[in-house]
Design an enzyme around this catalytic site. Structure first.
Site, PDB file in Angstrom:
ATOM      1  N   GLY A   9       0.835  -1.206   0.000  1.00  0.00           N
ATOM      2  CA  GLY A   9       0.000   0.000   0.000  1.00  0.00           C
ATOM      3  C   GLY A   9       0.865   1.250   0.000  1.00  0.00           C
ATOM      4  O   GLY A   9       0.555   2.244   0.642  1.00  0.00           O
ATOM      5  N   GLY A  12      -0.572   5.035  -1.139  1.00  0.00           N
ATOM      6  CA  GLY A  12      -1.608   5.763  -0.410  1.00  0.00           C
ATOM      7  C   GLY A  12      -1.060   6.996   0.285  1.00  0.00           C
ATOM      8  O   GLY A  12       0.111   7.353   0.152  1.00  0.00           O
ATOM      9  N   ASP A  35       2.007  -1.869  -4.539  1.00  0.00           N
ATOM     10  CA  ASP A  35       0.599  -1.477  -4.454  1.00  0.00           C
ATOM     11  C   ASP A  35      -0.118  -2.127  -5.631  1.00  0.00           C
ATOM     12  O   ASP A  35       0.516  -2.742  -6.490  1.00  0.00           O
ATOM     13  CB  ASP A  35       0.457   0.055  -4.502  1.00  0.00           C
ATOM     14  N   ASP A  53      -0.888  -7.298  -4.984  1.00  0.00           N
ATOM     15  CA  ASP A  53      -2.123  -7.323  -4.193  1.00  0.00           C
ATOM     16  C   ASP A  53      -1.797  -8.003  -2.863  1.00  0.00           C
ATOM     17  O   ASP A  53      -1.458  -9.196  -2.838  1.00  0.00           O
ATOM     18  CB  ASP A  53      -3.196  -8.098  -4.968  1.00  0.00           C
ATOM     19  N   TYR A 143     -14.648  -0.283   9.091  1.00  0.00           N
ATOM     20  CA  TYR A 143     -13.216   0.006   9.244  1.00  0.00           C
ATOM     21  C   TYR A 143     -12.774  -0.207  10.697  1.00  0.00           C
ATOM     22  O   TYR A 143     -11.772  -0.872  10.965  1.00  0.00           O
ATOM     23  CB  TYR A 143     -12.961   1.445   8.795  1.00  0.00           C
TER      24      TYR A 143
END
Length: 312
Positions: A9, A12, A35, A53, A143
């Site tokens: 990630g 981000g 990412d 992924d 979340y």
């Protein structure tokens, strides 16, 4: 100091700045960004990048073995506002990516893990002021539920398998370098952008909504500091409370008017108001201060100055 690091990630809001900070510290070739999409030109030009992924265990394991990765920073996640629209996708991404990394660490394929939690783990029954490290949680968002579950799994893997996993509960994060990614505290970035562009802002939470916030430089410093600490200093293996400042949109508007006198703000709360209302107003982070020496450098005034100067 030779150390190979993988960031999941990496493109981000936090991942971008964390990747660049780690590359500056350990060398561009030692820090592998990954990412499901490419990132900023600066990120892509600064060192190795893998399209990856984090929910695909086989692909993740291949990258870990190929680069002989020692540390993983798992920054891939679906954030609060977006997760409410896609609950199962959010759960699958947020949980399966964590299990993949914890299992690689359990099998001694990686040595150390950083996984971020969030103030979203708290809920409407949590004490709102000076929220303690150990308290009622009962999160009311997808979340938050995924982050609370993740905290319990981190603690379990540490106790059961000796996994060296470290975590902090990020408050709302403010940065000018990368666009925010679908969180409830995105207003704290948008307000500065619109102040410069339009001289006005329409806020999606009410003017008195006070939330814990942090400037990105402090968040990166905290992340590096907890990973630098000796293992015996890290007494909390779920996730540490982390704090810098708390303020409302009205406070932000007042601080912007010091630099842009004509700035105006109105309020049109939407579904994100209920999420914000379930979160704390201020955080007690004394355990992070005590265990690994945390202390913030940015308050609201300094943050406003940095944001407006850099965005201009």
């Amino acid at each position: 100091m030779h150390k190979s690091i993988l960031i999941l990630g990496a493109c981000g809001q936090i991942g971008t700045e964390l990747t660049l900070a780690l590359r500056e510290r350990y060398g561009n070739q030692q820090v592998i960004a990954s990412d499901i999409r490419e990132g900023s030109a600066q990120l892509m030009a600064s060192g190795p990048f893998e399209m990856l992924d984090a929910t695909n265990y086989g692909a993740l394991e291949d990258v870990v073995m190929h680069y002989e990765i020692e540390e993983v920073y798992l920054m891939a996640a679906m954030l609060s506002a977006t997760a409410e629209k896609f609950p199962m996708r959010a759960w699958n991404l947020n949980m399966n990516s964590l299990f993949n990394v914890l299992n690689l660490a359990k099998d001694k394929k990686i040595g150390k893990v950083f996984w971020p939690s969030s103030i979203a783990v708290f809920g409407p029954n949590t004490p709102k002021e000076n929220t303690p490290q150990h308290t009622i949680m009962e999160p009311s968002t997808v979340y938050g539920v995924s982050k609370q579950s993740g905290e319990r799994w981190c603690d379990y893997y540490h106790k059961k398998f000796g996994v060296d996993v470290r975590s902090i509960r990020y408050p709302g994060l403010i940065s000018w370098k990368t666009a925010p990614g679908g969180g409830t505290t995105d207003f704290a970035v948008d307000i500065y952008i619109q102040a410069i562009k339009e001289g006005k802002y329409s806020c999606f939470v009410s003017e008195e909504t006070r939330l814990p916030m942090m400037y990105m430089d402090d968040a990166i410093r905290a992340t590096l500091a907890i990973m630098d600490a000796d293992a015996e200093q890290i007494r909390v293996r779920s996730s540490y409370n982390l704090a810098a400042m708390s303020f409302s949109p009205a406070d932000m508007a007042a601080s912007i008017r010091e630099h842009i006198p004509g700035f105006s703000i109105d309020y049109e709360p939407d579904f994100r108001q209920a999420i914000a209302d379930s979160w704390p107003s201020s955080i007690d982070d004394s355990e992070a201060q005590k265990d690994w020496g945390w202390s913030p450098e940015f308050d609201l005034e300094k943050t406003t100055r940095e944001m407006l100067t850099n965005l201009k």
